[in-house]
Design an enzyme around this catalytic site. Sequence first.
Site, PDB file in Angstrom:
ATOM      1  N   HIS A 221       0.889  -1.167   0.000  1.00 13.32           N
ATOM      2  CA  HIS A 221       0.000   0.000   0.000  1.00 13.32           C
ATOM      3  C   HIS A 221       0.920   1.208   0.000  1.00 13.32           C
ATOM      4  O   HIS A 221       1.739   1.363   0.918  1.00 13.32           O
ATOM      5  CB  HIS A 221      -0.880  -0.002   1.245  1.00 13.32           C
ATOM      6  CG  HIS A 221      -2.051  -0.910   1.139  1.00 13.32           C
ATOM      7  ND1 HIS A 221      -1.914  -2.261   0.989  1.00 13.32           N
ATOM      8  CD2 HIS A 221      -3.390  -0.658   1.121  1.00 13.32           C
ATOM      9  CE1 HIS A 221      -3.127  -2.800   0.900  1.00 13.32           C
ATOM     10  NE2 HIS A 221      -4.034  -1.851   0.980  1.00 13.32           N
ATOM     11  N   GLU A 224      -1.071   6.367   0.266  1.00 15.70           N
ATOM     12  CA  GLU A 224      -2.470   6.598   0.685  1.00 15.70           C
ATOM     13  C   GLU A 224      -2.592   7.924   1.422  1.00 15.70           C
ATOM     14  O   GLU A 224      -3.692   8.455   1.575  1.00 15.70           O
ATOM     15  CB  GLU A 224      -2.940   5.487   1.618  1.00 15.70           C
ATOM     16  CG  GLU A 224      -3.213   4.170   0.943  1.00 15.70           C
ATOM     17  CD  GLU A 224      -3.701   3.137   1.937  1.00 15.70           C
ATOM     18  OE1 GLU A 224      -2.868   2.623   2.710  1.00 15.70           O
ATOM     19  OE2 GLU A 224      -4.908   2.849   1.948  1.00 15.70           O
ATOM     20  N   ASP A 299     -10.877  -3.234  -3.160  1.00 20.44           N
ATOM     21  CA  ASP A 299     -10.347  -2.929  -1.826  1.00 20.44           C
ATOM     22  C   ASP A 299     -11.162  -3.642  -0.739  1.00 20.44           C
ATOM     23  O   ASP A 299     -10.690  -4.619  -0.161  1.00 20.44           O
ATOM     24  CB  ASP A 299     -10.329  -1.417  -1.576  1.00 20.44           C
ATOM     25  CG  ASP A 299      -9.212  -0.997  -0.636  1.00 20.44           C
ATOM     26  OD1 ASP A 299      -8.416  -1.857  -0.239  1.00 20.44           O
ATOM     27  OD2 ASP A 299      -9.123   0.206  -0.299  1.00 20.44           O
TER      28      ASP A 299
HETATM   29  P1  5GP Z   1      -8.088  -8.501   6.919  1.00 20.92           P
HETATM   30  O1  5GP Z   1      -6.629  -8.388   6.667  1.00 20.92           O
HETATM   31  O2  5GP Z   1      -8.428  -8.465   8.377  1.00 20.92           O
HETATM   32  O3  5GP Z   1      -8.721  -9.658   6.216  1.00 20.92           O
HETATM   33  O4  5GP Z   1      -8.777  -7.224   6.225  1.00 20.92           O
HETATM   34  C1  5GP Z   1      -8.899  -5.969   6.873  1.00 20.92           C
HETATM   35  C2  5GP Z   1      -7.550  -5.302   7.034  1.00 20.92           C
HETATM   36  O5  5GP Z   1      -7.023  -4.944   5.740  1.00 20.92           O
HETATM   37  C3  5GP Z   1      -7.586  -3.980   7.768  1.00 20.92           C
HETATM   38  O6  5GP Z   1      -7.501  -4.165   9.164  1.00 20.92           O
HETATM   39  C4  5GP Z   1      -6.365  -3.242   7.222  1.00 20.92           C
HETATM   40  O7  5GP Z   1      -5.190  -3.654   7.870  1.00 20.92           O
HETATM   41  C5  5GP Z   1      -6.309  -3.714   5.794  1.00 20.92           C
HETATM   42  N1  5GP Z   1      -6.976  -2.757   4.893  1.00 20.92           N
HETATM   43  C6  5GP Z   1      -8.198  -2.865   4.334  1.00 20.92           C
HETATM   44  N2  5GP Z   1      -8.475  -1.801   3.560  1.00 20.92           N
HETATM   45  C7  5GP Z   1      -7.402  -1.009   3.600  1.00 20.92           C
HETATM   46  C8  5GP Z   1      -7.066   0.231   2.972  1.00 20.92           C
HETATM   47  O8  5GP Z   1      -7.849   0.843   2.220  1.00 20.92           O
HETATM   48  N3  5GP Z   1      -5.833   0.726   3.261  1.00 20.92           N
HETATM   49  C9  5GP Z   1      -4.954   0.089   4.073  1.00 20.92           C
HETATM   50  N4  5GP Z   1      -3.770   0.665   4.278  1.00 20.92           N
HETATM   51  N5  5GP Z   1      -5.234  -1.060   4.670  1.00 20.92           N
HETATM   52  C10 5GP Z   1      -6.442  -1.613   4.437  1.00 20.92           C
END
Ligand code: 5GP
Length: 359
Positions: A221, A224, A299
């Site tokens: 990422h 952002e 996303d």
């Molecule tokens: P998981 O990894 O728990 O399956 O999905 C959610 C996690 O993905 C969030 O806690 C975050 O760490 C990451 N995440 C989801 N969307 C974004 C985003 O738009 N930007 C960033 N930097 N991280 C995201």
Amino acid sequence: EEWCESMPKVELHAHLNGSIRVSTLLELAKALNETQRDAINFSQMKHVIKKKALSLTEVFHMFDLIHNVITDHSIVTRITKEVIEDFASDNVVYLELRTTPKRNDSIGMSKRSYVDAVIEGLKSVSSVDVDFIPKTEDSRSFISDKCNGNSRKRIIVRLILSIDRRETTEAAMETVKLALEMRHFGVVGIDLSGNPKTGDWTTYLPALKFAREQGLKVTLHCGEIKNPKEIKNMLDFHPQRIGHACFFEDEHWKMMKSSKTPVEICLTSNIRTFSVPSIDVHHFAYLYEEKHPLVLCTDDTCVFTTSLSKEYKYAADSFGLGKWDMLELSRNAVEHIFADNGVKNDLRKYFNSVSKNME
Ligand code: 5GP
């Protein structure tokens, strides 16, 4: 069915828990609210889902709320199963699903058991055929099945394990080692995500370097928020792909163009979080015109109330692109997947047959 729905698509930037089915999230939150009143603020969660615009802080608060409903492994399995079903019914034919392996001692969850629960979810899908175990060249069947009129939907799924910017170097290293152990279950890469205002990405550099040395693909990422130094250093690392690229300055575009690093573009996410002020100034237009490699992605379908076909429609409507342009964009995404060349060739052939049939 609209063209954007029926068109085969490739999704490369989808966070598992951000893509939880809305009805499931509300069901789980409600149940939790009834048993443990303090565990979750249910009305707050409903409010956030309905909001049109979300600050990054609200978005990351939302992820914490979602993570609270994961009270055992079976919930991870269920969320995974449903997310796959939802992408498949949107005609995503290849999905790279990313998720952060979570350790939670209070429910006996380790990073390893979390990923096992995700894989259980992949196995438990029954409404569509899920192809997630990397195969040898001669045992492929995706294309032939599709061409032979097999009406069952089929989706190829690969996993990317995410490192959260709240984690330590050691925890990140554990995630990379886990990814290596899980390669035979289709883990193909490592992602760095989590709140961009948190932590320093250099904390994860040893783990990211190790991942690359061991042959895992890396996506970051990047950009952002405004952080020119971090963006520059990330581009210097030469990840295989980057996500977002919103706060790029001239120097960054230049670097990225010369390295030809593909960008995962999440239009609705960028607009809803104000990372880009409005769609008409979104860098999609610039990159598209420059023929820079880019891939449209969702996303977080739950948090941003979107789907990949909605993203395709949004791009087409906003930038005056037609169905054929969009099919080309979808087909080009195949070139940037993290799976092996066998899968790539398979998908290339499939897209060729689709465009022939559309003529
Ligand atoms: P998981 O990894 O728990 O399956 O999905 C959610 C996690 O993905 C969030 O806690 C975050 O760490 C990451 N995440 C989801 N969307 C974004 C985003 O738009 N930007 C960033 N930097 N991280 C995201």
